[in-house]
Design an enzyme around this catalytic site. Structure first.
Site, PDB file in Angstrom:
ATOM      1  N   LEU A 109      55.039   5.157 -29.869  1.00  0.00           N
ATOM      2  CA  LEU A 109      55.723   5.876 -31.076  1.00  0.00           C
ATOM      3  C   LEU A 109      55.359   6.863 -30.978  1.00  0.00           C
ATOM      4  O   LEU A 109      53.852   7.315 -30.395  1.00  0.00           O
ATOM      5  CB  LEU A 109      55.133   5.022 -32.027  1.00  0.00           C
ATOM      6  CG  LEU A 109      56.016   3.612 -32.964  1.00  0.00           C
ATOM      7  CD1 LEU A 109      55.210   2.509 -33.640  1.00  0.00           C
ATOM      8  CD2 LEU A 109      57.905   3.601 -32.674  1.00  0.00           C
ATOM      9  N   HIS A 128      48.468  -5.931 -29.388  1.00  0.00           N
ATOM     10  CA  HIS A 128      48.297  -6.120 -28.127  1.00  0.00           C
ATOM     11  C   HIS A 128      47.180  -6.946 -27.714  1.00  0.00           C
ATOM     12  O   HIS A 128      46.190  -7.513 -27.728  1.00  0.00           O
ATOM     13  CB  HIS A 128      47.597  -4.474 -27.820  1.00  0.00           C
ATOM     14  CG  HIS A 128      46.864  -4.504 -26.453  1.00  0.00           C
ATOM     15  ND1 HIS A 128      48.611  -3.824 -26.186  1.00  0.00           N
ATOM     16  CD2 HIS A 128      46.385  -3.659 -25.628  1.00  0.00           C
ATOM     17  CE1 HIS A 128      48.107  -3.921 -25.175  1.00  0.00           C
ATOM     18  NE2 HIS A 128      46.698  -3.950 -24.496  1.00  0.00           N
TER      19      HIS A 128
HETATM   20  C1  GAR Z   1      53.422  -9.960 -26.876  1.00  0.00           C
HETATM   21  O1  GAR Z   1      52.580 -11.259 -26.273  1.00  0.00           O
HETATM   22  C2  GAR Z   1      52.713  -9.370 -28.245  1.00  0.00           C
HETATM   23  O2  GAR Z   1      51.486  -8.944 -27.332  1.00  0.00           O
HETATM   24  C3  GAR Z   1      53.157  -7.891 -26.867  1.00  0.00           C
HETATM   25  O3  GAR Z   1      54.345  -8.555 -26.442  1.00  0.00           O
HETATM   26  C4  GAR Z   1      54.608 -10.053 -27.205  1.00  0.00           C
HETATM   27  C5  GAR Z   1      55.748 -10.376 -27.723  1.00  0.00           C
HETATM   28  O4  GAR Z   1      55.572 -11.314 -27.947  1.00  0.00           O
HETATM   29  N1  GAR Z   1      52.896  -6.537 -26.925  1.00  0.00           N
HETATM   30  C6  GAR Z   1      52.477  -5.853 -25.880  1.00  0.00           C
HETATM   31  O5  GAR Z   1      52.344  -6.299 -24.892  1.00  0.00           O
HETATM   32  C7  GAR Z   1      52.726  -4.547 -26.757  1.00  0.00           C
HETATM   33  N2  GAR Z   1      51.577  -3.554 -25.783  1.00  0.00           N
HETATM   34  P1  GAR Z   1      56.614 -11.837 -28.969  1.00  0.00           P
HETATM   35  O6  GAR Z   1      58.214 -11.411 -29.697  1.00  0.00           O
HETATM   36  O7  GAR Z   1      57.537 -13.964 -28.797  1.00  0.00           O
HETATM   37  O8  GAR Z   1      56.394 -11.931 -30.877  1.00  0.00           O
END
Ligand code: GAR
Length: 219
Positions: A109, A128
């Site tokens: 963002l 995160h």
């Molecule tokens: C999660 O593991 C979150 O920590 C990660 O994406 C996944 C989403 O899972 N986010 C990042 O890596 C942000 N930099 P979900 O769609 O099942 O909630």
């Protein structure tokens, strides 16, 4: 009720944790007013629809085509990112949210989004899968796993933090250590991370909802 907009990109298991926690009252007096995804047809959008929450899809392709990257057509140019974010801010602010939660939203963002939200006094928080200042950007689970296998680390973590232009570096709200010992595959570790994320995103969202409520009542 405190109006919450959730940004997603995929599976939406963390969105589901928020939907459930708003429904059960675990996050008191909060309602998800819209779920916005940068990708269409993802599981997270289905989850929102099943819960009766309005959705929007805001894809990057038209922005990439209109403002191509000078060197690499797969990458997003600064102009494309900025135009995308300006429109994202418009979509989000149209619902008059009081806070925004990034729950697996996989885009950086920029000030074109952060600026208008700050102007409207809408805090933005992000989930995160690493501890503050340890690993940033995408692929943290895989990178932590590689370091574990190389004998260079024994744990990683998850955090909810405020979003600032410096990616994944905003002030943490809540964080948890996730031990890696006993995991035999990256999938095992990923499962542990997810298991920690679901309660944490509820906790972090609750902290901000309560702050917003306190500032409204002046208490
Ligand atoms: C999660 O593991 C979150 O920590 C990660 O994406 C996944 C989403 O899972 N986010 C990042 O890596 C942000 N930099 P979900 O769609 O099942 O909630």
């Amino acid at each position: 009720k405190t109006r919450v907009t959730v940004l997603i990109s995929g599976t939406g298991s963390n969105l589901q944790a928020l939907i459930d926690a708003c429904g059960s009252g675990q996050i008191p007096d909060a309602a998800i007013v819209r779920v916005v995804s940068d990708r269409k047809n993802v599981r997270g959008l289905e989850r929102a629809e099943q819960a009766g929450i309005p959705t929007a899809t805001h894809g990057i392709l038209p922005y990439k085509q209109k403002h191509p990257h000078p060197e690499d057509s797969k990458k997003m140019s600064d102009e494309a990112r900025s135009a995308y974010d300006t429109e994202l801010a418009r979509i989000v602010l149209a619902d008059r949210p009081e806070m925004v939660v990034c729950a697996g939203f996989m885009r950086i963002l920029t000030p074109s989004f952060l600026g208008p939200l700050q102007q409207a006094s809408v805090p933005i928080i992000n989930l995160h899968p690493a501890l503050h200042g340890d690993l940033t950007g995408a692929g943290c689970i895989e990178r932590a796993w590689e370091e574990y296998q190389a004998g260079e680390r024994k744990s990683s973590g998850v955090m909810i933090h405020h979003v600032i232009a410096d990616v994944d570096m905003g002030e943490p709200i809540v964080q948890r250590v996730v031990e890696m010992e006993g995991c035999s595959t990256v999938e095992d570790f990923q499962q542990r991370v997810h298991a920690s994320e679901h309660p944490l995103i509820v906790e972090g969202t609750t902290v901000i909802v309560q702050k917003i409520r306190a500032s409204k009542t002046g208490s």
